[in-house]
Design a protein around this motif. Structure first.
Motif, short mmCIF file in Angstrom:
data_model
loop_
_atom_site.label_atom_id
_atom_site.label_comp_id
_atom_site.label_asym_id
_atom_site.label_seq_id
_atom_site.Cartn_x
_atom_site.Cartn_y
_atom_site.Cartn_z
N VAL A 1 -4.70 9.04 -6.24
CA VAL A 1 -4.44 7.60 -6.27
C VAL A 1 -3.83 7.19 -7.60
O VAL A 1 -2.98 6.29 -7.67
N LEU B 1 -10.86 7.48 4.49
CA LEU B 1 -11.17 6.53 3.42
C LEU B 1 -12.30 5.61 3.87
O LEU B 1 -12.20 4.95 4.90
N ARG C 1 -0.30 7.38 2.59
CA ARG C 1 -1.53 8.16 2.53
C ARG C 1 -1.54 9.22 3.63
O ARG C 1 -1.07 8.95 4.75
N HIS D 1 -9.19 13.16 -5.50
CA HIS D 1 -8.75 11.92 -4.87
C HIS D 1 -8.42 10.85 -5.91
O HIS D 1 -7.42 10.13 -5.79
N ARG E 1 0.86 -1.19 0.00
CA ARG E 1 0.00 0.00 0.00
C ARG E 1 0.89 1.23 0.00
O ARG E 1 1.90 1.27 0.70
N ASP F 1 -11.68 4.03 -1.31
CA ASP F 1 -10.41 3.40 -1.63
C ASP F 1 -10.54 2.35 -2.72
O ASP F 1 -9.70 1.46 -2.84
N TRP G 1 -7.47 1.70 -5.24
CA TRP G 1 -6.33 0.91 -4.78
C TRP G 1 -6.72 -0.54 -4.54
O TRP G 1 -5.88 -1.45 -4.64
#
Length: 268
Positions: free
Chosen positions: A92, A61, A55, A88, A52, A148, A151
């Motif tokens: 990402v 999130l 952030r 956002h 990951r 999220d 991701w």
């Protein structure tokens, strides 16, 4: 390690991924792309890729089904919520591009890195533009919750570059080609020409990003001796949790090389 200390492409990409501060990530992404273009980084992948990326503390999130409704009105609050969601997505997307290079670049020619670092630098610029527009409207990136889901797609496809190419540029970014033109029309209807022009610039860049996805997906299929359309459809059915749904911006998709024989049979 900071990008300024990196001597290899792998180290530079991982430094971008690990950075959690949005402004710093934007600057590091653009510097990494510039350093690669100027020959300052070795084509070497010698850094462990994190599961990951870094952030910031905000935005919070949330799962997509817990996200508050943005509304469809032309109020500044609704427009700000829409811009925050887009900011956002672009944030990402920086990590998605640099993860593509760091995770899979060793298995591809150098121009794979050329293309995806250029994409990453574009995404950094897009995030910076949207963050600045949010500030002009009295808000900031991190002021609202975000989801999220993007991701999650990266995690789902971390084991297979063909799956990553099929899902991220050729489903998720291709979907942006479908919906962003209507978003531009809405902002123009609200009298917000500044935001509309910004979004037009972004969607023009996204055509090139989908084209990069198409190019390297076809390259991968040619290397594996597989049928591109059938493989794409199988990978999407296996790894994409949503629905590939119309209406499609066939013209923009076609400009990117993503023709209807790829996605038409998946339309639900």
């Amino acid at each position: 390690m900071d990008v300024t200390e990196a001597s290899s492409l792998g180290e530079a990409c991982v430094a971008v991924l690990r950075c959690s501060d949005p402004r710093a990530k934007v600057m590091m992404a653009r510097k990494a792309a510039r350093d690669w273009r100027l020959g300052r980084l070795a084509h070497r992948f010698d850094a462990a890729v994190p599961d990951r990326p870094g952030r910031p503390g905000t935005p919070e999130l949330l799962p997509p089904n817990r996200m508050p409704k943005r509304g469809k009105g032309g109020s500044q609050r609704a427009r700000t919520a829409m811009l925050h969601a887009l900011a956002h997505i672009e944030f990402v997307a920086i990590d998605l591009a640099f993860d593509m290079v760091a995770r899979f670049g060793a298995d591809f020619p150098r121009d794979f890195a050329d293309d995806w670092l250029r994409v990453g630098a574009d995404e950094a610029m897009h995030h910076a533009l949207l963050a600045r527009r949010l500030h002009e409207l009295g808000s900031h990136y991190g002021a609202l919750p975000a989801h999220d889901g993007l991701w999650e797609a990266a995690i789902e496809t971390a084991h297979d570059v063909a799956a990553r190419l099929a899902i991220v540029p050729l489903v998720l970014e291709a979907r942006a080609l479908d919906i962003t033109p209507e978003t531009i029309v809405r902002f123009r209807r609200f009298g917000d020409e500044r935001t509309a022009s910004m979004l037009q610039r972004i969607v023009d860049d996204e055509i090139r990003h989908v084209a990069a996805g198409t190019k390297w997906f076809l390259w991968s299929m040619n290397r594996a001796g597989q049928n591109p359309q059938e493989s794409y459809q199988n990978l999407v059915r296996r790894h994409f949790r949503g629905t590939v749904k119309p209406p499609f911006n066939d013209s923009a998709r076609s400009q990117a090389g993503l023709t209807r024989d790829f996605y038409g049979p998946l339309a639900g």
